[in-house]
Design a protein around this motif. Structure first.
Motif, PDB file in Angstrom:
ATOM      1  N   HIS A  41       2.834 -38.228   1.684  1.00 51.47           N
ATOM      2  CA  HIS A  41       2.492 -38.180   3.023  1.00 51.47           C
ATOM      3  C   HIS A  41       3.558 -38.416   3.841  1.00 51.47           C
ATOM      4  N   PHE A  42       4.448 -39.297   3.572  1.00 55.80           N
ATOM      5  CA  PHE A  42       5.616 -39.767   4.341  1.00 55.80           C
ATOM      6  C   PHE A  42       6.601 -38.666   4.290  1.00 55.80           C
ATOM      7  N   TYR A  43       6.927 -37.722   2.953  1.00 58.01           N
ATOM      8  CA  TYR A  43       7.785 -36.805   3.244  1.00 58.01           C
ATOM      9  C   TYR A  43       7.160 -35.750   3.810  1.00 58.01           C
ATOM     10  N   ARG A  44       5.710 -35.545   3.701  1.00 52.81           N
ATOM     11  CA  ARG A  44       5.283 -34.171   4.490  1.00 52.81           C
ATOM     12  C   ARG A  44       5.579 -34.402   5.902  1.00 52.81           C
ATOM     13  N   TYR A  45       5.400 -35.648   6.328  1.00 54.37           N
ATOM     14  CA  TYR A  45       5.438 -36.112   7.795  1.00 54.37           C
ATOM     15  C   TYR A  45       6.812 -35.675   8.299  1.00 54.37           C
ATOM     16  N   ASP A  48       7.743 -31.819   8.270  1.00 58.46           N
ATOM     17  CA  ASP A  48       6.855 -31.143   9.481  1.00 58.46           C
ATOM     18  C   ASP A  48       7.756 -31.680  10.694  1.00 58.46           C
ATOM     19  N   LEU A  49       7.860 -32.929  10.995  1.00 54.42           N
ATOM     20  CA  LEU A  49       8.563 -33.473  12.215  1.00 54.42           C
ATOM     21  C   LEU A  49       9.792 -32.835  12.414  1.00 54.42           C
ATOM     22  N   ILE A  50      10.744 -32.887  11.454  1.00 56.55           N
ATOM     23  CA  ILE A  50      11.853 -32.413  11.495  1.00 56.55           C
ATOM     24  C   ILE A  50      12.136 -30.890  11.421  1.00 56.55           C
ATOM     25  N   GLY A  51      11.314 -30.168  10.544  1.00 61.03           N
ATOM     26  CA  GLY A  51      11.644 -28.849  10.217  1.00 61.03           C
ATOM     27  C   GLY A  51      10.865 -27.820  10.715  1.00 61.03           C
ATOM     28  N   ARG A  52       9.651 -28.241  11.574  1.00 60.97           N
ATOM     29  CA  ARG A  52       8.755 -27.314  12.333  1.00 60.97           C
ATOM     30  C   ARG A  52       9.447 -26.557  12.933  1.00 60.97           C
ATOM     31  N   ARG A  53      10.365 -26.976  14.025  1.00 63.89           N
ATOM     32  CA  ARG A  53      10.992 -26.048  14.933  1.00 63.89           C
ATOM     33  C   ARG A  53      11.935 -24.930  14.264  1.00 63.89           C
ATOM     34  N   PRO A  87      11.687 -42.797  12.485  1.00 61.29           N
ATOM     35  CA  PRO A  87      12.550 -42.061  11.904  1.00 61.29           C
ATOM     36  C   PRO A  87      13.194 -41.153  12.798  1.00 61.29           C
ATOM     37  N   ALA A  88      14.556 -40.649  12.902  1.00 60.34           N
ATOM     38  CA  ALA A  88      15.169 -39.903  13.519  1.00 60.34           C
ATOM     39  C   ALA A  88      15.705 -38.461  13.065  1.00 60.34           C
ATOM     40  N   GLY A  89      15.765 -38.527  11.630  1.00 60.11           N
ATOM     41  CA  GLY A  89      16.239 -37.422  10.704  1.00 60.11           C
ATOM     42  C   GLY A  89      15.924 -37.585   9.344  1.00 60.11           C
ATOM     43  N   PRO A 110      13.100 -33.894  16.868  1.00 62.79           N
ATOM     44  CA  PRO A 110      13.467 -33.079  18.320  1.00 62.79           C
ATOM     45  C   PRO A 110      14.070 -34.312  19.407  1.00 62.79           C
ATOM     46  N   GLU A 111      13.572 -35.543  19.407  1.00 63.41           N
ATOM     47  CA  GLU A 111      14.031 -36.433  20.614  1.00 63.41           C
ATOM     48  C   GLU A 111      15.341 -36.733  20.310  1.00 63.41           C
ATOM     49  N   PHE A 112      15.913 -36.534  19.063  1.00 64.70           N
ATOM     50  CA  PHE A 112      17.346 -37.023  18.814  1.00 64.70           C
ATOM     51  C   PHE A 112      18.380 -35.955  18.836  1.00 64.70           C
ATOM     52  N   ILE A 113      17.828 -34.779  18.940  1.00 66.99           N
ATOM     53  CA  ILE A 113      18.851 -33.549  18.762  1.00 66.99           C
ATOM     54  C   ILE A 113      19.801 -33.571  20.301  1.00 66.99           C
TER      55      ILE A 113
END
Length: 175
Positions: A41-45, A48-53, A87-89, A110-113
């Motif tokens: 679940h952590f990996y999937r989070y 998704d957080l980083i790769g969705r965009r 988590p930022a990346g 997204p918040e750290f790009i």
């Protein structure tokens, strides 16, 4: 819901460990930690957080057993960039096919790009990939990735060795 899109996939490599000045650490509480045997679940989070965009979808298609086989392999190294203790990346380093090590996934939430985290994290990810003692480190990008990805990889010493047109699945808005 998914649709398909034509992309150009660019494959890059380094055949020797790069020599460049250390990148400045962004301000604040910054750390890079390896997630050893991360819960799915952590990996999937993170994925998704980083790769969705950027339309990361390949790992979303995997069932739990297939995903666990990849990310729990001791030769797969998942590094998480934390900024302010969140988590930022993420960077996934795949050393399962020597003599090549691949940086499979690399990105920021997204918040750290655009705030200086990418250069710092990439420099560390490249160094961590080389710490697996490969003959070559590879990374790939495609035309759906952040427009700065390819130039950034090249600034860090990666050179293009192949480009291919392809068709990939693109996640829908709910994806």
């Amino acid at each position: 819901m998914t649709r398909q899109a034509e992309v150009v996939i660019t494959y890059l490599h380094q055949r020797e460990r790069p020599r460049y000045a250390p990148q400045p650490m962004p301000s604040g509480k910054i750390s890079i930690m390896r997630a050893e045997h991360p819960p799915l679940h952590f990996y999937r989070y993170l994925y998704d957080l980083i790769g969705r965009r950027w339309n990361w979808v390949t790992r979303k298609k995997l069932d739990d057993a297939a995903l666990a086989a990849i990310i729990h392999d001791p030769r797969t190294h998942l590094y998480v960039l934390y900024a302010g203790r969140v988590p930022a990346g993420m960077s996934e380093i795949d050393a399962t096919r020597p003599p090549v090590t691949e940086i499979r996934f690399f990105g920021l939430s997204p918040e750290f790009i655009g705030k200086g985290y990418g250069r710092y994290f990439l420099a560390n990810a490249v160094d961590l990939a080389w710490s697996t003692n490969p003959a070559e480190v590879r990374i790939e990008t495609c035309t759906l990735d952040h427009p700065a990805a390819l130039p950034l990889y090249q600034k860090f010493g990666f050179t293009v060795f192949d480009q291919q047109k392809g068709v990939i699945d693109v996640a829908g808005a709910e994806g």
